[in-house]
Design an enzyme around this catalytic site. Structure first.
Site, PDB file in Angstrom:
ATOM      1  N   ASP A  26       0.831  -1.193   0.000  1.00  0.00           N
ATOM      2  CA  ASP A  26       0.000   0.000   0.000  1.00  0.00           C
ATOM      3  C   ASP A  26       0.875   1.255   0.000  1.00  0.00           C
ATOM      4  O   ASP A  26       1.858   1.337   0.740  1.00  0.00           O
ATOM      5  CB  ASP A  26      -0.894  -0.021   1.250  1.00  0.00           C
ATOM      6  CG  ASP A  26      -1.781   1.196   1.355  1.00  0.00           C
ATOM      7  OD1 ASP A  26      -2.654   1.359   0.489  1.00  0.00           O
ATOM      8  OD2 ASP A  26      -1.597   1.981   2.308  1.00  0.00           O
ATOM      9  N   GLU A  30       1.623  -0.480  -5.008  1.00  0.00           N
ATOM     10  CA  GLU A  30       0.703   0.601  -5.333  1.00  0.00           C
ATOM     11  C   GLU A  30       1.610   1.820  -5.520  1.00  0.00           C
ATOM     12  O   GLU A  30       2.085   2.400  -4.532  1.00  0.00           O
ATOM     13  CB  GLU A  30      -0.291   0.841  -4.201  1.00  0.00           C
ATOM     14  CG  GLU A  30      -1.307   1.914  -4.553  1.00  0.00           C
ATOM     15  CD  GLU A  30      -2.245   2.248  -3.399  1.00  0.00           C
ATOM     16  OE1 GLU A  30      -3.405   2.589  -3.669  1.00  0.00           O
ATOM     17  OE2 GLU A  30      -1.811   2.179  -2.232  1.00  0.00           O
TER      18      GLU A  30
END
Length: 743
Positions: A343, A379
């Protein structure tokens, strides 16, 4: 209680069958107390007197799995200089393998007074916070081994542990929302039938349910608020939270491996649940604040935040890096997971202000013999300056391709001047990844993910509907690149409903025929809706859970998804390991390129065709005989030829089957306007009318291609001019006849 010196490594609580070794790092501590708790949370404190390289440690005989514990760290409380030690707070072990309880909405977990933040709050947090648990590391894995699917053969399914199973009719009540529920045969069978090769789980590291959400009657459903990087989330356990969740998680992984499905974890190493300078003291902050967090230079009372959550882990600290690497290795070696999706991964690259693609974190990953061998998905952005880095990660990494998502959405909602960009995304985004030596599988292609509209909502709403989140509708992305197909929200209009289902099929087909690695968001194959809410991070209810009670339309979507995923698995020309070499000639079949781009009239595309702003239709020839990469045994790979007819035009478009050099016999394989394949055969010069906003895939079987080539070779060049090859054709009424096509 007897206490022995123990060892400084490994960090955390390590049970050996006779007792437990405890070790915790703090470079600023003056005293460290190990706190052992009984079932009633009564506390026994043991002072750690052994310190090596700032690691405080002890071995306690007789301490067994299930033992609750925490730490109290005595040291400087000097926020202006970055120090926040607070022995009134019972602290979680950063290396805790299991965590019990939850954080209460209490002033006791904060180190400052709400009335006057400059004043200390010395309330004891015991009884108001989570505690660590000693676990048993021994587990019978049997013959478990990782499926180890190659990237190009992978189909990833992003899922939420709780959301997948809460409404599933075949999952027993006591297993709903748990690791055991996710491992239920009915859930795994669904994914196997779908053709999934990997399930990517939204955060399962222990996270904190934000107190501000609790005040609103909401909760942190997504889980991007980690506090324990070694501990599986305790609320997802079906049979206890005193360490048993570890075995339950392992059993889930084992079940997925037996089904030949990999398990990938969505991990949040960019920030923790302790938030900014006004956040609670739960673990890292009270142990060694300046070592674990990036602080603002010259203003070390405040945190440098590139995540939008209040803090960022300090990636230049060797002890932060060690903790992250130890965590990653633990989940691979002990929990048997197959990879990670990071993330806000750009935050991990920040050593100073800018994003440095050669930062220490990536160097360490590159040389690690364990982590470098599993799937690593970034990401590739964060909220800081210069944080958008699609295409900027090192060669070992794959990336969520945000440009793919945006381009595909724009194309199917009818935006002009998108065709050239679409071609790049369909072929693996070489413009983003080839420069760094990466291949098409570096691109994790997706149209939807947990963050944003579901695929059904993408074709149902132009505007988000986030009022249920309690933020006045201000949260969530406002520019969704969605199109409601003519009416906002649910409708009984049959034309709009038909178009919406066709658009869903278009998105799924585009995703599954693109080079790279496709990722499906959980429930999209079922036509799942969130009623227009594009930010359900706090909605732990039916709005976010997957509804398995399917309408006829939803069942059709599911069956089509299975068809197109299976079609991808059957055709290696759709999942190449290398980028296309491009067009190689304009002549006969032997000179055709690996891929050819044609206009609807059947002619090769020229520069002006790409630059025509209103162009929304294209025909793609994929040469199944020109796959250059061998299989794993070194054998040549061959496939059928495919002819892909794509039109985002609102009107029906007539496509002309290209000349005989591309092939004489084409069969319909996929039609997003009519999923029931028609038994018709097409040849050069025939017209195929593509319904507005749809995709058609025609297939030329490899064995037919070989027969046609043999016929052409047998006749020879002169015979070709005088003779004709008999092949099926189609009349204007759609009836098959025997017609002569010039060879």
């Amino acid at each position: 209680m007897e206490i022995w010196p123990g060892h400084p490594y490994p960090l955390g609580a390590t049970y050996d069958g006779s007792g437990t070794n405890f070790a915790i790092y703090s470079s600023v501590a003056e005293r460290v107390e190990l706190c052992l708790l009984d079932d009633d949370k009564n506390e026994q404190r043991l002072e750690l007197t052994e310190v090596d390289a700032y690691v405080w440690h002890a071995y306690v005989p007789g301490i067994r799995p299930g033992q609750l514990y925490g730490y109290r760290v005595h040291g400087p409380y000097d926020p202006p200089n970055g120090h926040r030690c607070d022995p009134s707070k019972l602290l979680l072990d950063p290396y805790a393998k299991a965590i019990d309880g939850h954080v209460e909405n209490s002033s006791a977990v904060f180190s400052y007074s709400f009335d006057d933040p400059s004043q200390r709050n010395e309330e004891d947090s015991l009884g108001h916070t989570m505690v660590s648990v000693v676990v048993n590391p021994f587990f019978d894995w049997g013959h478990d081994r990782p499926p180890a699917h190659e990237y190009h053969n992978s189909v990833i399914y992003e899922a939420h542990v709780k959301g997948m199973t809460m409404l599933h009719p075949d999952v027993p009540e006591d297993m709903k929302g748990t690791y055991s529920g996710l491992a239920h045969p009915a859930v795994i069978e669904h994914l196997v039938d779908l053709g999934v090769t990997a399930i990517e789980l939204m955060p399962v590291h222990q996270f904190v349910n934000d107190t501000n959400l609790q005040d609103k009657g909401l909760s942190n459903y997504w889980g991007y608020n980690t506090i324990g990087y070694f501990a599986p989330q305790n609320t997802y356990a079906s049979y206890g939270t005193r360490g048993e969740q570890v075995d339950e998680f392992k059993a889930m992984v084992k079940a997925y491996h037996e089904a030949n499905i990999e398990v990938i974890l969505d991990v949040v190493y960019n920030h923790t649940a302790e938030g900014n300078h006004m956040g609670p003291t739960l673990s890292f902050r009270g142990i060694d604040n300046a070592s674990y967090y990036r602080l603002v230079p010259g203003d070390e009372e405040h945190y440098f935040d590139t995540t939008g959550t209040g803090n960022s882990l300090r990636m230049s600290s060797p002890h932060s890096l060690q903790m992250i690497m130890d965590s990653l290795r633990y989940w691979v070696t002990e929990m048997h997971v197959d990879g990670f999706r990071f993330d806000l991964a750009s935050t991990l690259a920040r050593e100073l202000h800018a994003v440095d693609r050669l930062s220490a974190f990536f160097d360490i990953i590159q040389q690690d013999p364990v982590i470098s061998q599993v799937k690593l998905i970034a990401e590739p952005w964060d909220v800081g300056e210069g944080g958008y880095n699609v295409g900027g990660f090192p060669p070992l990494w794959t990336e969520w391709n945000g440009q793919y998502r945006d381009t595909v959405r724009d194309f199917w909602r009818g935006e002009p001047s998108v065709l050239s960009e679409l071609a790049s995304r369909l072929t693996g985004s070489s413009d983003l990844y080839e420069h760094s030596g990466r291949r098409p599988m570096a691109s994790i292609n997706f149209v939807t993910a947990h963050d944003g509209f579901t695929m059904r909502d993408l074709v149902t709403y132009n505007e988000k509907r986030n009022e249920a989140n309690g933020e006045g509708g201000a949260d969530g992305e406002s520019h969704n690149r969605s199109w409601n197909c003519g009416e906002e929200g649910p409708t009984d209009n049959p034309e709009v409903r038909d178009l919406r289902i066709r658009q869903i099929r278009n998105f799924l087909t585009t995703l599954l025929i693109s080079q790279g690695v496709p990722m499906i968001s959980h429930g999209d194959e079922l036509g799942r809706t969130q009623q227009g809410n594009n930010n359900t991070y706090c909605q732990d209810n039916e709005l976010s859970w997957v509804d398995w009670d399917l309408s006829e339309e939803q069942t059709e979507i599911l069956e089509f998804t299975k068809t197109i995923v299976n079609f991808r698995h059957e055709h290696p020309v759709l999942r190449r390991r290398r980028f296309f070499a491009g067009d190689s000639g304009h002549g006969g079949e032997s000179e055709l390129g690996e891929i050819e781009w044609l206009v609807p009239s059947g002619e090769r595309m020229e520069d002006e065709d790409w630059n025509t702003w209103f162009a929304k239709s294209v025909m793609i020839y994929l040469n199944g005989a020109a796959i250059t990469e061998p299989d794993q045994r070194g054998a040549k790979v061959e496939d059928d030829d495919l002819l892909v007819l794509i039109s985002a035009d609102a009107s029906d478009i007539d496509f002309t089957i290209p000349n005989e050099s591309y092939g004489l016999t084409w069969h319909e394989a996929i039609n997003t306007a009519n999923p029931v394949v028609e038994e018709r055969v097409y040849g050069p010069g025939d017209t195929y009318t593509v319904t507005g906003r749809s995709i058609v895939i025609l297939r030329r079987p490899a064995e037919v291609r070989d027969e046609e080539r043999a016929q052409l070779d047998e006749h020879g060049t002169e015979a070709k001019q005088d003779n004709a090859v008999t092949a099926p054709s189609v009349t204007e009424h759609g009836e098959e006849t025997e017609g002569e096509l010039d060879a």
